[in-house]
Design a protein around this motif. Structure first.
Motif, mmCIF file in Angstrom:
data_model
loop_
_atom_site.group_PDB
_atom_site.id
_atom_site.type_symbol
_atom_site.label_atom_id
_atom_site.label_comp_id
_atom_site.label_asym_id
_atom_site.label_seq_id
_atom_site.Cartn_x
_atom_site.Cartn_y
_atom_site.Cartn_z
ATOM 1 N N UNK A 104 -9.460 19.524 -49.992
ATOM 2 C CA UNK A 104 -8.601 19.371 -48.822
ATOM 3 C C UNK A 104 -9.378 18.898 -47.595
ATOM 4 N N UNK A 105 -10.623 19.361 -47.473
ATOM 5 C CA UNK A 105 -11.446 19.004 -46.309
ATOM 6 C C UNK A 105 -12.783 18.449 -46.798
ATOM 7 N N UNK A 106 -12.765 17.239 -47.350
ATOM 8 C CA UNK A 106 -13.980 16.689 -47.960
ATOM 9 C C UNK A 106 -15.101 16.449 -46.949
ATOM 10 N N UNK A 107 -16.288 16.884 -47.308
ATOM 11 C CA UNK A 107 -17.491 16.633 -46.508
ATOM 12 C C UNK A 107 -18.325 15.566 -47.191
ATOM 13 N N UNK B 103 -25.515 11.644 -37.905
ATOM 14 C CA UNK B 103 -25.718 12.216 -39.235
ATOM 15 C C UNK B 103 -25.593 13.737 -39.216
ATOM 16 N N UNK B 104 -25.974 14.353 -38.092
ATOM 17 C CA UNK B 104 -25.904 15.808 -38.003
ATOM 18 C C UNK B 104 -24.464 16.313 -37.947
ATOM 19 N N UNK B 105 -23.523 15.455 -37.538
ATOM 20 C CA UNK B 105 -22.126 15.875 -37.466
ATOM 21 C C UNK B 105 -21.578 16.200 -38.856
ATOM 22 N N UNK B 106 -22.074 15.483 -39.863
ATOM 23 C CA UNK B 106 -21.631 15.781 -41.228
ATOM 24 C C UNK B 106 -22.089 17.170 -41.655
ATOM 25 N N UNK B 107 -23.240 17.628 -41.138
ATOM 26 C CA UNK B 107 -23.693 18.976 -41.440
ATOM 27 C C UNK B 107 -22.775 20.003 -40.792
ATOM 28 N N UNK B 108 -22.319 19.724 -39.575
ATOM 29 C CA UNK B 108 -21.412 20.643 -38.887
ATOM 30 C C UNK B 108 -20.120 20.802 -39.690
ATOM 31 N N UNK B 109 -19.626 19.694 -40.229
ATOM 32 C CA UNK B 109 -18.375 19.743 -40.996
ATOM 33 C C UNK B 109 -18.525 20.598 -42.241
ATOM 34 N N UNK B 110 -19.606 20.391 -42.994
ATOM 35 C CA UNK B 110 -19.774 21.133 -44.239
ATOM 36 C C UNK B 110 -20.006 22.612 -43.946
ATOM 37 N N UNK B 111 -20.674 22.924 -42.831
ATOM 38 C CA UNK B 111 -20.865 24.326 -42.444
ATOM 39 C C UNK B 111 -19.523 24.977 -42.151
ATOM 40 N N UNK C 97 -20.450 25.002 -55.156
ATOM 41 C CA UNK C 97 -19.296 24.116 -55.364
ATOM 42 C C UNK C 97 -19.120 23.163 -54.185
ATOM 43 N N UNK C 98 -19.135 23.691 -52.962
ATOM 44 C CA UNK C 98 -18.859 22.851 -51.793
ATOM 45 C C UNK C 98 -19.973 21.835 -51.566
ATOM 46 N N UNK C 99 -21.222 22.233 -51.717
ATOM 47 C CA UNK C 99 -22.328 21.297 -51.530
ATOM 48 C C UNK C 99 -22.331 20.218 -52.611
ATOM 49 N N UNK C 100 -21.981 20.603 -53.838
ATOM 50 C CA UNK C 100 -21.918 19.609 -54.920
ATOM 51 C C UNK C 100 -20.774 18.633 -54.698
ATOM 52 N N UNK D 123 -21.614 16.091 -52.200
ATOM 53 C CA UNK D 123 -22.440 15.032 -52.796
ATOM 54 C C UNK D 123 -21.574 14.034 -53.550
ATOM 55 N N UNK D 124 -20.591 14.556 -54.283
ATOM 56 C CA UNK D 124 -19.660 13.691 -55.025
ATOM 57 C C UNK D 124 -18.913 12.773 -54.062
ATOM 58 N N UNK D 125 -18.429 13.328 -52.960
ATOM 59 C CA UNK D 125 -17.709 12.516 -51.969
ATOM 60 C C UNK D 125 -18.637 11.506 -51.310
ATOM 61 N N UNK D 126 -19.891 11.890 -51.105
ATOM 62 C CA UNK D 126 -20.852 10.966 -50.508
ATOM 63 C C UNK D 126 -21.036 9.723 -51.363
ATOM 64 N N UNK D 127 -21.051 9.917 -52.678
ATOM 65 C CA UNK D 127 -21.271 8.809 -53.616
ATOM 66 C C UNK D 127 -19.972 8.131 -54.028
ATOM 67 N N UNK D 128 -18.857 8.530 -53.396
ATOM 68 C CA UNK D 128 -17.541 7.914 -53.681
ATOM 69 C C UNK D 128 -17.193 7.967 -55.170
#
Length: 412
Positions: free
Chosen positions: A107-110, A214-222, A311-314, A317-322
């Motif tokens: 629902x909230x892809x990082x 780039x650091x904003x993506x870390x804020x989202x995943x946190x 799960x969320x970190x993996x 990564x999946x979303x990062x690689x499309x």
């Protein structure tokens, strides 16, 4: 039991005077300041992050193999049957936590944009292809698996070795347990360099294309991680308690979070929080024969927070690689997260070390997965504290639920 090296020198005492979490924060701040003052991208500063990630990548395969083997070898058959409901609640809680994390990640892809150009990979087309690839990878030569970082094979051989070690002599089991402690000690030594590694990783992120964004993506995943753990703590766990006791679960949940979760949040160690949990169980009037076993057991296998992190970190990564991932493939990854989370006890950042195992289900290389582990240490200032708080407080909540206790009672 052999414990990790604990030096007593003046240098060690000087650095230990500053809390480890504060050291990481200082590393992050210095990395940002250096990126602002020296934006050209000095290779020797980025090298600190590369060396840290390389060290983790080198020791992680052996760590997974030894932890899995040692934990299975130490398992004692014929345990008290009263522990079965607690054990089942632990497993169900981890399954629901991993499933919740998968839903939140969908629902909230990082994503981590600066990693996207480092690999080109495609997701398997279906669950049958995933299973076929997993079977082929799982029967790899164990030595080659350790060298190449084939975590599926490492997990399989670790389980087989652990099962057979259960029939070994006590002296042999003691040697295996000591070896596991030694490897854990090596990991702790590597992780002690996390502040320098975080400095290099933050600096590299800020000086690459995209800069400070780039650091904003870390804020989202946190935010996704923290929100998911709060959902597990205040919705999933209460549902489990109510299903077992048919009573209002929130007095118990709030008591556990206030007395166990808060201390675990600051200590960031489930093992160090065991005395707090034992005292709380005594206050809740839980039978001693139950909590005296279930609390140490939960410290080892009840890792709902770790499952959420993996799960969320993996999935990030999946979303990062499309990658286009179907539900069945993602479900297999959740199962891997649950199995892996059970082996993370006692290792700072242990859940992060299992990310490569989950990533392997999607064909993601170990190089990319370990970069994500490095990001995990950057956000670990918040993530690890919430994860430990959830893990530790859940031990008390589920133990009390299995004993039909939902609130503090006056001692007789």
């Amino acid at each position: 039991m052999i414990h990790a090296l604990n030096p007593k020198g003046a240098v060690y005492k000087f650095f230990n005077a500053v809390p480890f979490i504060m050291q990481i924060i200082i590393g992050m701040i210095l990395g940002i300041l250096l990126a602002m003052l020296v934006p050209e991208g000095q290779a020797f500063i980025s090298l600190l992050g590369d060396l840290f990630v390389s060290g983790l990548k080198a020791i992680a395969p052996l760590l997974v193999f030894v932890l899995v083997s040692a934990s299975i070898a130490k398992h004692q058959s014929g345990t008290n049957a009263k522990l079965k409901p607690i054990f089942m609640l632990y497993i169900i809680a981890m399954i629901l936590s991993a499933a919740t994390a998968l839903v939140m990640a969908t629902l909230f892809p990082s994503s981590f944009p600066h990693l996207a150009d480092k690999a080109v990979t495609t997701a398997p087309l279906g669950v049958s292809e995933v299973l076929t690839a997993c079977i082929k990878k799982a029967v790899d030569n164990p030595v080659n698996a350790l060298i190449s970082g084939n975590y599926l094979a490492i997990l399989l051989w670790g389980i087989l070795f652990g099962i057979l070690f259960r029939g070994a002599s006590d002296n042999t089991k003691s040697v295996l347990s000591d070896f596991a402690s030694i490897i854990s000690g090596v990991v702790r030594i590597v992780i002690r360099f996390a502040p320098l590694g975080v400095l290099g990783l933050v600096y590299a992120s800020c000086t690459q294309e995209g800069g400070f964004s780039n650091l904003l993506s870390y804020v989202h995943v946190v935010m996704v991680l923290v929100a998911t753990m709060l959902i597990v703590a205040f919705i999933i766990n209460p549902i489990l308690v109510f299903a077992v006791t048919k009573k209002n679960p929130y007095p118990l949940v709030c008591t556990a979070v206030a007395n166990s979760g808060i201390t675990a949040f600051f200590t960031r160690s489930s093992a160090a929080n065991i005395p707090v949990n034992l005292a709380l169980c005594e206050k809740l009037n839980i039978p001693r024969e139950s909590y005296s076993i279930s609390i140490p057991l939960g410290c080892t296998i009840n890792m709902a927070g770790a499952a959420v992190t993996i799960v969320i970190m993996t999935m990030a990564t999946v979303h990062t690689l499309n990658m286009d991932v179907n539900f069945a493939t993602a479900f297999l990854m959740c199962v891997a997260a649950i199995l892996g989370a059970c082996g993370t006890s006692g290792i700072a950042g242990g859940s992060l070390m299992l990310i490569p195992l989950a990533c392997s289900f999607f064909g993601i290389s170990s190089d990319i997965a370990m970069q994500v582990v490095g990001i995990g240490f950057i956000i670990g200032v918040v993530q690890d504290s919430f994860e430990t708080a959830l893990n530790s407080s859940s031990d008390v909540v589920l133990t009390a639920a299995a004993n039909k206790i939902t609130k503090v009672a006056d001692k007789k």
